[in-house]
Scaffold this motif. Structure first.
Motif, PDB file in Angstrom:
ATOM      1  N   VAL A   1       6.555  -8.814 -14.664  1.00  0.00           N
ATOM      2  CA  VAL A   1       6.673  -7.391 -14.312  1.00  0.00           C
ATOM      3  C   VAL A   1       7.200  -6.607 -15.514  1.00  0.00           C
ATOM      4  CG1 VAL A   1       7.845  -5.730 -12.816  1.00  0.00           C
ATOM      5  CG2 VAL A   1       6.987  -7.870 -11.861  1.00  0.00           C
ATOM      6  N   ALA A   2       8.207  -7.169 -16.188  1.00  0.00           N
ATOM      7  CA  ALA A   2       8.786  -6.500 -17.356  1.00  0.00           C
ATOM      8  C   ALA A   2       7.730  -6.306 -18.444  1.00  0.00           C
ATOM      9  CB  ALA A   2       9.962  -7.302 -17.887  1.00  0.00           C
ATOM     10  N   GLN A   3       6.897  -7.321 -18.662  1.00  0.00           N
ATOM     11  CA  GLN A   3       5.855  -7.208 -19.683  1.00  0.00           C
ATOM     12  C   GLN A   3       4.780  -6.201 -19.270  1.00  0.00           C
ATOM     13  OE1 GLN A   3       4.621 -11.286 -20.118  1.00  0.00           O
ATOM     14  NE2 GLN A   3       6.053 -11.658 -21.829  1.00  0.00           N
ATOM     15  N   LEU A   4       4.395  -6.229 -18.008  1.00  0.00           N
ATOM     16  CA  LEU A   4       3.362  -5.306 -17.532  1.00  0.00           C
ATOM     17  C   LEU A   4       3.789  -3.841 -17.636  1.00  0.00           C
ATOM     18  CD1 LEU A   4       2.056  -7.179 -14.373  1.00  0.00           C
ATOM     19  CD2 LEU A   4       0.753  -6.672 -16.436  1.00  0.00           C
ATOM     20  N   LEU A   5       5.048  -3.581 -17.309  1.00  0.00           N
ATOM     21  CA  LEU A   5       5.535  -2.202 -17.265  1.00  0.00           C
ATOM     22  C   LEU A   5       6.284  -1.786 -18.523  1.00  0.00           C
ATOM     23  CD1 LEU A   5       6.794  -2.084 -13.575  1.00  0.00           C
ATOM     24  CD2 LEU A   5       4.633  -1.237 -14.493  1.00  0.00           C
TER      25      LEU A   5
ATOM     26  N   GLU B   1       0.829  -1.207   0.000  1.00  0.00           N
ATOM     27  CA  GLU B   1       0.000   0.000   0.000  1.00  0.00           C
ATOM     28  C   GLU B   1       0.866   1.260   0.000  1.00  0.00           C
ATOM     29  OE1 GLU B   1      -0.488  -2.531   2.295  1.00  0.00           O
ATOM     30  OE2 GLU B   1      -2.148  -3.429   1.163  1.00  0.00           O
ATOM     31  N   ARG B   2       1.915   1.251   0.836  1.00  0.00           N
ATOM     32  CA  ARG B   2       2.818   2.412   0.882  1.00  0.00           C
ATOM     33  C   ARG B   2       3.543   2.580  -0.445  1.00  0.00           C
ATOM     34  NH1 ARG B   2       7.055   2.633   5.336  1.00  0.00           N
ATOM     35  NH2 ARG B   2       7.567   4.547   4.263  1.00  0.00           N
ATOM     36  N   LEU B   3       3.937   1.463  -1.058  1.00  0.00           N
ATOM     37  CA  LEU B   3       4.599   1.536  -2.364  1.00  0.00           C
ATOM     38  C   LEU B   3       3.657   2.100  -3.421  1.00  0.00           C
ATOM     39  CD1 LEU B   3       6.615  -1.797  -2.399  1.00  0.00           C
ATOM     40  CD2 LEU B   3       7.558   0.505  -2.464  1.00  0.00           C
ATOM     41  N   GLN B   4       2.402   1.704  -3.353  1.00  0.00           N
ATOM     42  CA  GLN B   4       1.423   2.207  -4.308  1.00  0.00           C
ATOM     43  C   GLN B   4       1.234   3.719  -4.138  1.00  0.00           C
ATOM     44  OE1 GLN B   4      -2.236  -0.004  -4.137  1.00  0.00           O
ATOM     45  NE2 GLN B   4      -2.425   0.055  -6.360  1.00  0.00           N
ATOM     46  N   ALA B   5       1.187   4.179  -2.908  1.00  0.00           N
ATOM     47  CA  ALA B   5       1.064   5.620  -2.652  1.00  0.00           C
ATOM     48  C   ALA B   5       2.311   6.362  -3.133  1.00  0.00           C
ATOM     49  CB  ALA B   5       0.835   5.868  -1.165  1.00  0.00           C
ATOM     50  N   CYS B   6       3.479   5.770  -2.888  1.00  0.00           N
ATOM     51  CA  CYS B   6       4.738   6.384  -3.332  1.00  0.00           C
ATOM     52  C   CYS B   6       4.794   6.434  -4.857  1.00  0.00           C
ATOM     53  CB  CYS B   6       5.917   5.601  -2.772  1.00  0.00           C
ATOM     54  SG  CYS B   6       7.519   6.264  -3.255  1.00  0.00           S
ATOM     55  N   GLU B   7       4.301   5.379  -5.479  1.00  0.00           N
ATOM     56  CA  GLU B   7       4.273   5.298  -6.946  1.00  0.00           C
ATOM     57  C   GLU B   7       3.430   6.433  -7.531  1.00  0.00           C
ATOM     58  OE1 GLU B   7       2.404   2.143 -10.157  1.00  0.00           O
ATOM     59  OE2 GLU B   7       2.872   1.455  -8.129  1.00  0.00           O
ATOM     60  N   ARG B   8       2.292   6.693  -6.928  1.00  0.00           N
ATOM     61  CA  ARG B   8       1.407   7.759  -7.406  1.00  0.00           C
ATOM     62  C   ARG B   8       1.990   9.143  -7.146  1.00  0.00           C
ATOM     63  NH1 ARG B   8      -3.533   4.789  -4.840  1.00  0.00           N
ATOM     64  NH2 ARG B   8      -4.091   3.383  -6.532  1.00  0.00           N
ATOM     65  N   ALA B   9       2.773   9.255  -6.084  1.00  0.00           N
ATOM     66  CA  ALA B   9       3.334  10.558  -5.723  1.00  0.00           C
ATOM     67  C   ALA B   9       4.526  10.957  -6.595  1.00  0.00           C
ATOM     68  CB  ALA B   9       3.765  10.542  -4.257  1.00  0.00           C
ATOM     69  N   GLN B  10       5.104  10.008  -7.301  1.00  0.00           N
ATOM     70  CA  GLN B  10       6.272  10.309  -8.131  1.00  0.00           C
ATOM     71  C   GLN B  10       5.872  11.194  -9.306  1.00  0.00           C
ATOM     72  OE1 GLN B  10       9.521   9.540  -7.568  1.00  0.00           O
ATOM     73  NE2 GLN B  10       8.789   8.688  -5.633  1.00  0.00           N
ATOM     74  N   LYS B  11       6.647  12.239  -9.534  1.00  0.00           N
ATOM     75  CA  LYS B  11       6.379  13.129 -10.658  1.00  0.00           C
ATOM     76  C   LYS B  11       7.045  12.629 -11.929  1.00  0.00           C
ATOM     77  CE  LYS B  11       5.580  17.061  -7.815  1.00  0.00           C
ATOM     78  NZ  LYS B  11       5.840  18.360  -7.402  1.00  0.00           N
TER      79      LYS B  11
ATOM     80  N   LYS C   1       7.771   3.932 -12.456  1.00  0.00           N
ATOM     81  CA  LYS C   1       7.888   2.553 -12.946  1.00  0.00           C
ATOM     82  C   LYS C   1       8.803   1.726 -12.053  1.00  0.00           C
ATOM     83  CE  LYS C   1       6.952   2.614 -17.872  1.00  0.00           C
ATOM     84  NZ  LYS C   1       7.497   2.344 -19.209  1.00  0.00           N
ATOM     85  N   ARG C   2       9.857   2.349 -11.536  1.00  0.00           N
ATOM     86  CA  ARG C   2      10.769   1.627 -10.638  1.00  0.00           C
ATOM     87  C   ARG C   2      10.021   1.160  -9.383  1.00  0.00           C
ATOM     88  NH1 ARG C   2      16.743   4.401 -10.607  1.00  0.00           N
ATOM     89  NH2 ARG C   2      17.010   4.481 -12.863  1.00  0.00           N
ATOM     90  N   VAL C   3       9.261   2.083  -8.800  1.00  0.00           N
ATOM     91  CA  VAL C   3       8.507   1.751  -7.586  1.00  0.00           C
ATOM     92  C   VAL C   3       7.458   0.688  -7.906  1.00  0.00           C
ATOM     93  CG1 VAL C   3       7.009   2.669  -5.776  1.00  0.00           C
ATOM     94  CG2 VAL C   3       8.935   4.031  -6.592  1.00  0.00           C
ATOM     95  N   ALA C   4       6.813   0.807  -9.079  1.00  0.00           N
ATOM     96  CA  ALA C   4       5.796  -0.170  -9.474  1.00  0.00           C
ATOM     97  C   ALA C   4       6.422  -1.550  -9.639  1.00  0.00           C
ATOM     98  CB  ALA C   4       5.124   0.265 -10.769  1.00  0.00           C
TER      99      ALA C   4
END
Length: 183
Positions: A49-53, A16-26, A32-35
């Motif tokens: 993961v490589a295919q998804l991103l 959950e924290r990673l998802q919030a951090c991912e959204r906060a990245q400008k 993508k790294r956080v995702a």
């Protein structure tokens, strides 16, 4: 047998924290790294993961490795190349700037020109500091310093200096007496 990517130390990060951090990245690349880390934590394999991103599998594994070694700081650290070494030292740059601002090429002994242009500056660099630069490079350097190109003005040979002086005085009087519409 395939080797799966694993997060060995989560440094207190949850999905959950990673998802919030991912959204906060400008920056989209940092997001993508956080995702990638989030998806690996959720149990996805590196290839998935490589295919998804839309990343290369080596990128995903390097992101996981960075995160395992140093956490989020190591993952988001971006090192840029130092760039090319400047042609002039700081002291030489200051001398050239002052020369351009305070004098004309004629005053400096570089011809009879009344204004600086890239051709003259190129000659000055070669004569004074033994530095060879293209005129385009000189233009870029001048723009980095805050200089802007303007067309040189000229003086009329037959102009009457007394009338010019009277006109200047008249303009100054107009500036003082008229409303503040002058720039």
């Amino acid at each position: 047998m395939r080797k799966t990517l694993q997060i060995t130390n989560d440094y207190g990060w949850t999905v959950e924290r990673l998802q919030a951090c991912e959204r906060a990245q400008k920056n989209a690349n940092m997001s993508k790294r956080v995702a990638a880390i989030r998806l690996v934590m959720q149990g996805y394999m590196g290839l998935q993961v490589a295919q998804l991103l839309n990343l290369h599998r080596h990128s995903v594994s390097s992101y996981v490795q960075k995160f395992n070694e140093g956490g989020m700081d190591a993952l988001l650290e971006r090192r840029y190349a130092p760039g090319k070494k400047p042609y002039l030292s700081e002291k030489e740059e200051t001398q050239l700037k002052n020369m351009i601002l305070m004098s004309t090429p004629a005053q400096e002994g570089f011809g009879v020109e009344a204004y600086w242009d890239t051709r003259i500056i190129q000659h000055v660099l070669e004569e004074k500091w033994n530095v060879s630069m293209t005129r385009y490079g000189i233009t870029k350097m001048l723009h980095l310093w805050g200089f802007r190109y303007t067309c040189p003005t000229y003086t009329l040979k037959r102009a009457n200096p007394r009338k010019q002086q009277e006109f200047q005085e008249h303009v100054q009087e107009l500036k003082k007496t008229s409303p503040k519409t002058w720039c």
